[in-house]
Design a protein around this motif. Sequence first.
Motif, short mmCIF file in Angstrom:
data_model
loop_
_atom_site.label_atom_id
_atom_site.label_comp_id
_atom_site.label_asym_id
_atom_site.label_seq_id
_atom_site.Cartn_x
_atom_site.Cartn_y
_atom_site.Cartn_z
N ASN A 275 22.22 -33.82 -26.62
CA ASN A 275 21.07 -34.68 -26.83
C ASN A 275 19.83 -34.10 -26.15
N THR A 283 11.79 -38.38 -30.34
CA THR A 283 12.57 -38.91 -31.46
C THR A 283 11.80 -38.80 -32.76
N HIS A 291 19.03 -37.35 -30.84
CA HIS A 291 20.22 -38.15 -30.55
C HIS A 291 21.41 -37.55 -31.30
N GLU A 294 25.16 -39.07 -30.89
CA GLU A 294 25.36 -40.30 -31.65
C GLU A 294 25.35 -40.03 -33.15
N ARG A 307 18.97 -44.63 -30.83
CA ARG A 307 18.59 -44.80 -29.43
C ARG A 307 19.41 -45.90 -28.77
N ARG A 310 23.02 -44.79 -28.10
CA ARG A 310 23.18 -43.98 -26.88
C ARG A 310 23.55 -44.86 -25.69
N GLU A 326 22.99 -33.92 -22.18
CA GLU A 326 21.62 -34.09 -22.65
C GLU A 326 20.68 -33.38 -21.68
#
Length: 364
Positions: A275, A283, A291, A294, A307, A310, A326
């Motif tokens: 991430n 984003t 992300h 996910e 989001r 997560r 991440e």
Amino acid sequence: MTTTAPAPREGTRRRSGSRPATPYAELSALVQAAGLMRRRYAYYWARFAALLGALAAVAVASVLVGHSWWQLLLAAALGLVVTQMAFLGHDAAHRQVFVSGRWNDWATLVLAPLLTGISATWWVRKHTRHHAAPNQIGTDPDIAPGALAFHPAALAGRTRLGRALARHQGWFFFPLLLLEGLNLHVQGVRSLWARGPVKRRWVELSFITVRLGGYVGLLAWLLPPGIAASFLAVQLAVFGLYMGCSFAPNHKGMPVVPEGERLGFLRRQVLMSRNVTGGRFVTFAMGGLNHQVEHHLFPSMPRPALRRARELVRPFCARHEVPYTETSLVRSYGIVVRHLNDVGLAAGRDPFECPLVASWRPRG
């Protein structure tokens, strides 16, 4: 800062009076209960309308600017808008936009061949293989041998000059992305003309012909040859660079899985994905690809829900001791460059000397 959860050890939990439930089934139930798989029609229609408006604005501005080298700024802006269109096409191809598979298919055709100029069939086939086995040698096309070697085994057969260049290939990565936009168009067209069955071949060819032929024809009509050629080159360069900078941080530099290695779905998707932090701006800029964990766990989850997902996935991975990685966008680019240079320098080492991969292998 790069963060990871503890080292892995797979397991299952047994529900009373039922068969053992996998960790992924447990996580999926949490995601479903939170309503994160619900379609977000208002979001996607608004995004599509905004991008059509942006395309119209660039077209009007180009007419108003006329025969001026300021057109190159508009070419760069068009490259950004087209990339955002490609992100929407990515979402539709993953069935994120509509409940109906048919509606998603046609949305992908409009967004990819007609508005972006890329073959939907070619890209979906390639991307599906990537999702099935990210970073696995012989399966994931995104790490297949090519101009760059993403793992030492990909250096096999290279000349002495090729190996010498590979030692510094990390520094070539971003310049090469300037050609990726052209490559995406060429690969898509070649796949549509290739032998074998292609779903909606003539629809795609018609859409791509209208998109690419109309675009080049409009530039030739509107601008002098030199400015028109420069406009096209800048737009394709920005498109390729933007696409590559959005997709590369997600898997490059993460563990590479040997050919034939078998892993559970949860581990396969989480361990090979990274991430990118940075909030809502990142984003937006990356089309939700920041992300990535996910997205790989739930490919059909609408972008706006990633989001929130997560907030469920990260603590779940910590409880099950599955490393969750991440880092920042800038740091992720540094990881990519170092990884590529390390691959070029590691031709003589075992490409699978990785603590994570070693921990998955059965003992005895």
